[in-house]
Design an enzyme around this catalytic site. Structure first.
Site, PDB file in Angstrom:
ATOM      1  N   MET A 261       0.821  -1.209   0.000  1.00 17.53           N
ATOM      2  CA  MET A 261       0.000   0.000   0.000  1.00 17.53           C
ATOM      3  C   MET A 261       0.859   1.265   0.000  1.00 17.53           C
ATOM      4  SD  MET A 261      -3.028  -1.000   2.707  1.00 17.53           S
ATOM      5  CE  MET A 261      -4.043   0.428   2.331  1.00 17.53           C
ATOM      6  N   HIS A 262       0.211   2.374  -0.332  1.00 16.69           N
ATOM      7  CA  HIS A 262       0.694   3.749  -0.115  1.00 16.69           C
ATOM      8  C   HIS A 262       1.793   4.222  -1.066  1.00 16.69           C
ATOM      9  CE1 HIS A 262      -1.534   3.227   3.562  1.00 16.69           C
ATOM     10  NE2 HIS A 262      -0.613   2.465   4.126  1.00 16.69           N
TER      11      HIS A 262
ATOM     12  N   ASP B  35      -2.627  -5.035  -0.097  1.00 16.97           N
ATOM     13  CA  ASP B  35      -2.093  -6.271   0.493  1.00 16.97           C
ATOM     14  C   ASP B  35      -2.854  -6.702   1.738  1.00 16.97           C
ATOM     15  OD1 ASP B  35      -1.117  -4.161   2.025  1.00 16.97           O
ATOM     16  OD2 ASP B  35       0.989  -4.721   1.832  1.00 16.97           O
TER      17      ASP B  35
END
Length: 500
Positions: free
Chosen positions: A81-82, A240
């Protein structure tokens, strides 16, 4: 027989699994890629490595399985992520991706709170402004690399960039978009208000789809690289943690997951979009349509154990390293470890805190340090469980996946520290299996993700708390929680001596 593939684009490697209509894992293959740490607090990757290594892993997957490529019906994704990926108007990469565990954006987080207000940001995004999220990274590029920011036509998240290179189409989906700090989580749309307040054109936000939506088929260039047929359907996939939850069957109210990978996650399913945790834990959209989850994060969980092994036991496998921890008593003979190697997320949103061993003396052996690392990681995860319980969530069992589920001793430590039963799955493929399940559901093999989970997922063992150990760990955990406040200022002062 037909098959689907789950691709998990992780922080250090891409993992692929091939699954048939019975939910059986027919083959798996993974490939590593490097992390780039140019300065203290920086963490980047070259997205082209993701493409090359995914193609290589898929070639190996097909070769291992002896499956006819034309029998592969669908592919879906899980991804770290991110991470920020920036493309220009011709869809060319503008720079390396800035990853979730990059902590350079403390100033941008302060700016967000000033521009928007912490309360309003929580109302829209359900999350605090933290260094790991995508929006602070965008603002950092805007401030420090304006010549790059001026060329940005679209930003993407890591797995979405991989999917774009495999299909030629650009999308994001809600579970990953929720980790950007630009999504209105309740309303499931990019926030025009936030974009206007921070000076970002909303047009650089990709279009949004559901995780199980078909967004195209494999393009010719990637088909030639990977051996995957052009006809293979491609589904959007999920973040995820959302896919890890799907792959562990966390699909109804009250179910909770502990996942120990590079980071550590405690995740609990939510049906509602309006619960208020005051930003103490994350609140994201699930990969299951119109569902949500709350989540606490330890930034350096499995990474702490990897760091310890790589530096102090480089010739040992993880199994060898952990083989002796049962010969060490609770409390590691007076040694405590805090896993703040790259800062911390839950419950301390602190990018400058750093890890420590407390209580070292000349009698300590490597096995004491190893157990201390395991206990410290578990204590950090327990801080998230404590927040859930304080906010009225009843946790009677936890499904454990990832590195922490590969060792019986560690699973028993989790049961004792969390004071609840721990369930180990019979086949533990984590986010990659969740991605495969999204593809199976998207292909119409099952009427729901729950129906898919009934076939794909089974438990193999349950670990119950040792009633003698629980109060001892409660005592030790209270000491662990004191370490943060005692070392916070020291970490800040030591920062001036860190590698810049």
């Amino acid at each position: 027989m037909k098959y689907i593939i789950g691709i998990d684009l992780g922080t250090s490697a891409v993992k692929t699994v091939l699954v048939n209509t019975k939910g059986e894992i027919c083959a798996e293959a993974s490939k590593n890629y490097p992390l780039l740490h140019e300065k203290t607090g920086y963490s980047e990757q070259n997205p082209e490595e993701w493409i090359q290594q995914t193609a290589s892993a898929l070639n190996e997957l097909i070769s291992k399985s002896d499956v006819r490529p034309e029998d592969i019906e669908g592919i879906s994704y899980s991804g770290q992520m991110h991470g920020l990926v920036l493309l220009d108007k011709n869809h060319n990469l503008l720079r390396h991706s800035i990853l979730w565990n990059d902590t350079r954006t403390t100033a941008q987080c302060h700016q967000l709170n000033e521009m928007i207000g912490e309360k309003r940001l929580l109302e829209i995004t359900k999350n605090q402004a933290l260094e790991g999220f995508t929006l602070p990274k965008l603002l950092w590029v805007k401030e420090h690399e304006p010549e790059i920011f001026d060329q940005v036509a679209v930003f993407m998240l890591p797995k979405d960039y991989l999917r774009f290179k495999m299909t030629g189409f650009i999308h994001s989906e809600y579970s990953d978009a929720a980790g950007t700090l630009l999504l209105n989580v309740s309303e499931k749309k990019w926030s025009e208000e936030l974009c206007q307040l921070v000076g970002i054109d909303i047009s650089i936000c990709p279009s949004l789809v559901e995780s199980s939506e078909c967004v195209g088929t494999i393009n010719e260039e990637f088909s030639q690289k990977s051996g995957i047929p052009l006809s293979t359907k491609v589904f959007a996939g999920g973040a995820d943690n959302a896919c890890g939850a799907i792959g562990a069957g966390i699909l109804s109210s009250g179910e909770t997951l502990c996942s120990i990978g590079t980071s550590g996650v405690v995740l609990s399913y939510e049906e509602r979009n309006d619960r208020d945790f005051a930003g103490k834990v994350h609140y994201f959209n699930h990969g299951k349509e119109n569902a949500f989850y709350t989540m606490g994060v330890t930034l350096s969980a499995g990474h702490s154990l990897s760091w310890f092994r790589d530096n102090f036991a480089e010739n040992e496998s993880f199994e060898e390293l952990l083989s002796d921890i049962n010969n060490v008593p609770i409390g590691s003979n007076g040694l405590l470890f805090t896993p703040y190697l790259v800062g911390e997320r839950t419950p301390h949103a602190d990018a400058t805190i750093r890890g420590s061993f407390i209580g070292m003396d000349a009698s300590h052996k490597k096995r004491d340090f190893t157990r201390a690392v395991i206990e410290g990681i578990t204590f950090s995860l327990n801080e998230s469980i404590e927040i859930f319980r304080e906010n009225g969530k009843e946790i009677t069992s936890i499904v454990s996946i990832g590195g922490g589920a590969k060792n019986d001793s560690w699973l028993q430590i989790q049961a004792d520290v969390f004071n609840t039963k721990i369930i180990k799955l019979s086949t533990e493929q984590g986010p990659a299996l969740g991605a495969a399940m999204l593809a199976a559901y998207g292909c119409g093999w099952y009427n729901s993700l729950e129906e898919c989970a009934d076939l794909f997922i089974a438990s193999s063992k349950t670990y119950h708390p040792n009633l003698e150990n629980v109060p001892v760990y409660k005592q030790l955990y209270a000491l662990y929680k004191e370490v943060y406040s005692q070392t916070k200022d020291l970490s800040k002062k030591l920062n001036q001596f860190s590698r810049k």
